[in-house]
Design an enzyme around this catalytic site. Structure first.
Site, PDB file in Angstrom:
ATOM      1  N   TYR A  82       8.805  -2.043  -0.578  1.00  9.90           N
ATOM      2  CA  TYR A  82       7.460  -1.251  -0.954  1.00  9.90           C
ATOM      3  C   TYR A  82       7.241  -1.085  -2.482  1.00  9.90           C
ATOM      4  O   TYR A  82       6.184  -1.502  -2.925  1.00  9.90           O
ATOM      5  CB  TYR A  82       7.713   0.163  -0.298  1.00  9.90           C
ATOM      6  CG  TYR A  82       6.634   1.248  -0.587  1.00  9.90           C
ATOM      7  CD1 TYR A  82       5.375   1.134   0.254  1.00  9.90           C
ATOM      8  CD2 TYR A  82       6.760   2.044  -1.564  1.00  9.90           C
ATOM      9  CE1 TYR A  82       4.521   1.975   0.201  1.00  9.90           C
ATOM     10  CE2 TYR A  82       5.693   2.967  -1.465  1.00  9.90           C
ATOM     11  CZ  TYR A  82       4.534   2.961  -0.863  1.00  9.90           C
ATOM     12  OH  TYR A  82       3.496   3.713  -0.895  1.00  9.90           O
ATOM     13  N   ARG A  95      -6.847   6.924   8.810  1.00  7.36           N
ATOM     14  CA  ARG A  95      -6.002   8.247   8.846  1.00  7.36           C
ATOM     15  C   ARG A  95      -5.521   8.533   7.371  1.00  7.36           C
ATOM     16  O   ARG A  95      -5.832   7.748   6.461  1.00  7.36           O
ATOM     17  CB  ARG A  95      -4.540   7.660   9.335  1.00  7.36           C
ATOM     18  CG  ARG A  95      -4.682   7.568  10.642  1.00  7.36           C
ATOM     19  CD  ARG A  95      -3.510   7.469  11.480  1.00  7.36           C
ATOM     20  NE  ARG A  95      -2.837   6.075  11.149  1.00  7.36           N
ATOM     21  CZ  ARG A  95      -1.564   5.773  10.365  1.00  7.36           C
ATOM     22  NH1 ARG A  95      -0.847   7.206  10.060  1.00  7.36           N
ATOM     23  NH2 ARG A  95      -1.168   4.564  10.181  1.00  7.36           N
ATOM     24  N   GLY A 116      -7.861   0.759   5.416  1.00  7.64           N
ATOM     25  CA  GLY A 116      -6.912   1.747   5.917  1.00  7.64           C
ATOM     26  C   GLY A 116      -7.404   3.188   5.985  1.00  7.64           C
ATOM     27  O   GLY A 116      -6.899   4.026   5.613  1.00  7.64           O
ATOM     28  N   ALA A 117      -8.821   3.261   6.365  1.00  7.40           N
ATOM     29  CA  ALA A 117      -9.359   4.459   6.221  1.00  7.40           C
ATOM     30  C   ALA A 117      -9.590   5.708   7.412  1.00  7.40           C
ATOM     31  O   ALA A 117      -9.959   6.427   7.587  1.00  7.40           O
ATOM     32  CB  ALA A 117     -10.742   4.429   5.573  1.00  7.40           C
ATOM     33  N   ILE A 126       2.614  12.614  -0.949  1.00  7.25           N
ATOM     34  CA  ILE A 126       1.423  13.113  -0.719  1.00  7.25           C
ATOM     35  C   ILE A 126       1.732  13.414   1.147  1.00  7.25           C
ATOM     36  O   ILE A 126       2.393  12.596   1.694  1.00  7.25           O
ATOM     37  CB  ILE A 126       0.228  12.271  -0.623  1.00  7.25           C
ATOM     38  CG1 ILE A 126       0.277  11.623  -2.264  1.00  7.25           C
ATOM     39  CG2 ILE A 126      -1.048  12.820  -0.357  1.00  7.25           C
ATOM     40  CD1 ILE A 126      -0.115  12.731  -3.298  1.00  7.25           C
ATOM     41  N   LYS A 161       3.923  -2.297  -4.621  1.00  9.21           N
ATOM     42  CA  LYS A 161       3.321  -1.559  -5.489  1.00  9.21           C
ATOM     43  C   LYS A 161       3.387  -1.748  -6.914  1.00  9.21           C
ATOM     44  O   LYS A 161       2.290  -1.555  -7.501  1.00  9.21           O
ATOM     45  CB  LYS A 161       3.748  -0.211  -5.136  1.00  9.21           C
ATOM     46  CG  LYS A 161       3.388   0.568  -3.582  1.00  9.21           C
ATOM     47  CD  LYS A 161       1.774   0.200  -3.303  1.00  9.21           C
ATOM     48  CE  LYS A 161       1.551   0.853  -2.018  1.00  9.21           C
ATOM     49  NZ  LYS A 161       0.100   0.956  -1.653  1.00  9.21           N
ATOM     50  N   SER A 196       1.374   3.253  -6.115  1.00  5.73           N
ATOM     51  CA  SER A 196       2.626   4.435  -5.917  1.00  5.73           C
ATOM     52  C   SER A 196       3.410   4.615  -7.179  1.00  5.73           C
ATOM     53  O   SER A 196       3.625   3.580  -8.093  1.00  5.73           O
ATOM     54  CB  SER A 196       3.322   4.002  -4.814  1.00  5.73           C
ATOM     55  OG  SER A 196       4.667   4.780  -4.643  1.00  5.73           O
ATOM     56  N   ALA A 202       8.280  -3.046  -4.920  1.00  5.12           N
ATOM     57  CA  ALA A 202       7.741  -4.270  -5.272  1.00  5.12           C
ATOM     58  C   ALA A 202       6.272  -4.571  -5.035  1.00  5.12           C
ATOM     59  O   ALA A 202       5.581  -5.332  -5.976  1.00  5.12           O
ATOM     60  CB  ALA A 202       8.776  -5.480  -4.682  1.00  5.12           C
ATOM     61  N   VAL A 234      -5.776  -6.284   7.219  1.00  5.35           N
ATOM     62  CA  VAL A 234      -5.803  -6.643   5.953  1.00  5.35           C
ATOM     63  C   VAL A 234      -4.760  -7.947   5.557  1.00  5.35           C
ATOM     64  O   VAL A 234      -4.944  -8.582   4.423  1.00  5.35           O
ATOM     65  CB  VAL A 234      -6.319  -5.715   4.778  1.00  5.35           C
ATOM     66  CG1 VAL A 234      -7.495  -4.843   5.135  1.00  5.35           C
ATOM     67  CG2 VAL A 234      -5.065  -4.885   4.777  1.00  5.35           C
TER      68      VAL A 234
HETATM   69  P1  NAP Z   1      -0.691   6.759   6.455  1.00  9.42           P
HETATM   70  O1  NAP Z   1      -1.374   7.998   6.689  1.00  9.42           O
HETATM   71  O2  NAP Z   1       0.451   6.178   7.098  1.00  9.42           O
HETATM   72  O3  NAP Z   1      -2.046   5.693   6.698  1.00  9.42           O
HETATM   73  C1  NAP Z   1      -2.004   4.288   6.487  1.00  9.42           C
HETATM   74  C2  NAP Z   1      -3.410   3.524   6.616  1.00  9.42           C
HETATM   75  O4  NAP Z   1      -3.212   2.321   6.215  1.00  9.42           O
HETATM   76  C3  NAP Z   1      -3.732   3.822   8.050  1.00  9.42           C
HETATM   77  O5  NAP Z   1      -5.045   4.279   8.165  1.00  9.42           O
HETATM   78  C4  NAP Z   1      -3.549   2.417   8.429  1.00  9.42           C
HETATM   79  O6  NAP Z   1      -4.528   1.887   9.657  1.00  9.42           O
HETATM   80  C5  NAP Z   1      -3.689   1.462   7.401  1.00  9.42           C
HETATM   81  N1  NAP Z   1      -3.237   0.169   7.595  1.00  9.42           N
HETATM   82  C6  NAP Z   1      -2.143   0.072   7.611  1.00  9.42           C
HETATM   83  N2  NAP Z   1      -1.781  -1.344   7.611  1.00  9.42           N
HETATM   84  C7  NAP Z   1      -2.942  -1.931   7.688  1.00  9.42           C
HETATM   85  C8  NAP Z   1      -3.310  -3.173   7.731  1.00  9.42           C
HETATM   86  N3  NAP Z   1      -2.483  -4.264   7.954  1.00  9.42           N
HETATM   87  N4  NAP Z   1      -4.719  -3.357   7.903  1.00  9.42           N
HETATM   88  C9  NAP Z   1      -5.804  -2.219   7.743  1.00  9.42           C
HETATM   89  N5  NAP Z   1      -5.225  -1.143   7.683  1.00  9.42           N
HETATM   90  C10 NAP Z   1      -3.922  -0.792   7.701  1.00  9.42           C
HETATM   91  O7  NAP Z   1      -0.521   6.504   4.835  1.00  9.42           O
HETATM   92  P2  NAP Z   1      -1.237   7.153   3.974  1.00  9.42           P
HETATM   93  O8  NAP Z   1      -0.335   8.142   2.913  1.00  9.42           O
HETATM   94  O9  NAP Z   1      -2.427   7.824   3.860  1.00  9.42           O
HETATM   95  O10 NAP Z   1      -1.134   5.930   2.529  1.00  9.42           O
HETATM   96  C11 NAP Z   1      -2.233   5.400   1.850  1.00  9.42           C
HETATM   97  C12 NAP Z   1      -2.163   4.526   0.816  1.00  9.42           C
HETATM   98  O11 NAP Z   1      -1.173   5.391  -0.242  1.00  9.42           O
HETATM   99  C13 NAP Z   1      -0.990   3.369   1.017  1.00  9.42           C
HETATM  100  O12 NAP Z   1      -1.255   2.307   0.201  1.00  9.42           O
HETATM  101  C14 NAP Z   1       0.304   4.292   0.652  1.00  9.42           C
HETATM  102  O13 NAP Z   1       1.099   3.120   0.239  1.00  9.42           O
HETATM  103  C15 NAP Z   1      -0.272   5.108  -0.636  1.00  9.42           C
HETATM  104  N6  NAP Z   1       0.688   5.954  -0.881  1.00  9.42           N
HETATM  105  C16 NAP Z   1       1.103   7.002  -0.176  1.00  9.42           C
HETATM  106  C17 NAP Z   1       1.824   7.967  -0.394  1.00  9.42           C
HETATM  107  C18 NAP Z   1       2.248   9.279   0.466  1.00  9.42           C
HETATM  108  O14 NAP Z   1       3.330  10.091  -0.104  1.00  9.42           O
HETATM  109  N7  NAP Z   1       1.811   9.611   1.240  1.00  9.42           N
HETATM  110  C19 NAP Z   1       2.365   7.929  -1.765  1.00  9.42           C
HETATM  111  C20 NAP Z   1       2.008   6.770  -2.655  1.00  9.42           C
HETATM  112  C21 NAP Z   1       1.277   5.770  -2.336  1.00  9.42           C
HETATM  113  P3  NAP Z   1      -4.273   1.850  11.214  1.00  9.42           P
HETATM  114  O15 NAP Z   1      -3.490   3.150  11.384  1.00  9.42           O
HETATM  115  O16 NAP Z   1      -5.625   2.041  11.778  1.00  9.42           O
HETATM  116  O17 NAP Z   1      -3.559   0.610  11.479  1.00  9.42           O
END
Ligand code: NAP
Length: 244
Positions: free
Chosen positions: A152, A12, A9-10, A185, A156, A139, A154, A61
């Site tokens: 979500y 974005r 998931g890299a 974030i 994490k 998270s 559960a 994934v």
């Molecule tokens: P985001 O901007 O929505 O990006 C999510 C990324 O995950 C995208 O690159 C997306 O790829 C990829 N993804 C989603 N489903 C996928 C799948 N089935 N297979 C492969 N790739 C997949 O979210 P983010 O904030 O960067 O989150 C990244 C991680 O940090 C996540 O695990 C999230 O739960 C965790 N997190 C985020 C926050 C926050 O506040 N932002 C807080 C705590 C934890 P595509 O777009 O190419 O599908």
């Protein structure tokens, strides 16, 4: 030879920032994406224009066969994977009883089963080489639970349990397994929050601001470094004091 990192998931957000930090530090970066091909291609171009070594690989994934295919494709590009960052994740914000159970299962399949599946295939390779670093993105909600984000939270919490158990199993093979638990974030994941809800959240954070993807990426990079060789099975909370 460059060290290698696979980041799921890299395309974005946090994952893309993790890719940049590892690339700037001389790693060959394997960038997994699912839906955001354009963003993944733009990131690849940016890294290559800066003289970095990188590849993009499409895979969902949450599907076990695609997770296996992802790792097979990576191992055609590089002989071994030194670092795995399980970052791919999706959220689902709604009261538990209003959630379609199938949508909830998709969250578990992406965030938890996806993490387990990619790790299974990568750790086969790491065990062979008797070294590796696995970093899972959990998270703060996986630690304390969030109302209206039950699936979500559960998923994490599952990632944290997975991290602890696997760290014990893989330590004798020279592999560390850790997690980071970000707070709020600034990424697309929080775009659904209204300005008012966002301000209320910021007011609750002792440092009075959102975290940046860069702050998460730097901690992930530390956990992948030899400075963290004696750290395993841990979850580092990066939340500006939101959860203490
Ligand atoms: P985001 O901007 O929505 O990006 C999510 C990324 O995950 C995208 O690159 C997306 O790829 C990829 N993804 C989603 N489903 C996928 C799948 N089935 N297979 C492969 N790739 C997949 O979210 P983010 O904030 O960067 O989150 C990244 C991680 O940090 C996540 O695990 C999230 O739960 C965790 N997190 C985020 C926050 C926050 O506040 N932002 C807080 C705590 C934890 P595509 O777009 O190419 O599908």
């Amino acid at each position: 030879m460059n060290k290698t990192v696979l980041i799921t998931g890299a395309s974005r957000g946090i994952g893309a920032e993790i890719a940049k930090v590892f690339a700037q530090n001389g790693y060959t970066v394997l960038i997994n994406f699912n839906k955001s091909q354009k963003e993944a291609e733009a990131l690849l171009k940016l890294l290559k224009d800066n003289g970095c070594s990188a590849h993009i690989i499409k895979a969902d994934v949450s599907k076990i066969d695609e997770a296996e295919h992802l790792v097979c494709e990576c191992l055609k590009l590089v002989p071994q994977i030194d670092v795995l960052v399980n970052n791919a994740g999706v959220s689902l914000n709604a009261p538990f009883n209003d959630c379609d159970i199938q949508k909830g299962i998709e969250v578990i399949n992406t965030n938890l089963i996806g993490t387990m599946a990619v790790t299974k295939y990568v750790s086969d390779n790491m065990i062979k080489h008797k070294k590796g670093k696995i970093i899972n993105i959990s998270s703060v909600w996986g630690i304390c639970g969030a109302s209206c984000e039950v699936y979500y939270s559960a998923s994490k919490a599952g990632v944290i349990g997975f991290t602890k158990a696997l760290s014990k199993e893989l330590a004798p093979s020279g592999i560390t397994v850790n997690a980071v638990a970000p707070g709020v974030i600034k990424t697309d994941m929080n775009n659904n929050l209204s300005k008012k809800d966002m301000q209320n959240l910021i007011d609750e954070i002792p440092v009075k601001r959102l975290g940046s993807s860069y702050e998460i990426a730097k901690t992930v990079f530390f956990l992948a470094s030899s400075d963290a060789d004696y750290i395993t099975g841990q979850t580092i909370n990066i939340s500006g004091g939101f959860l203490i």
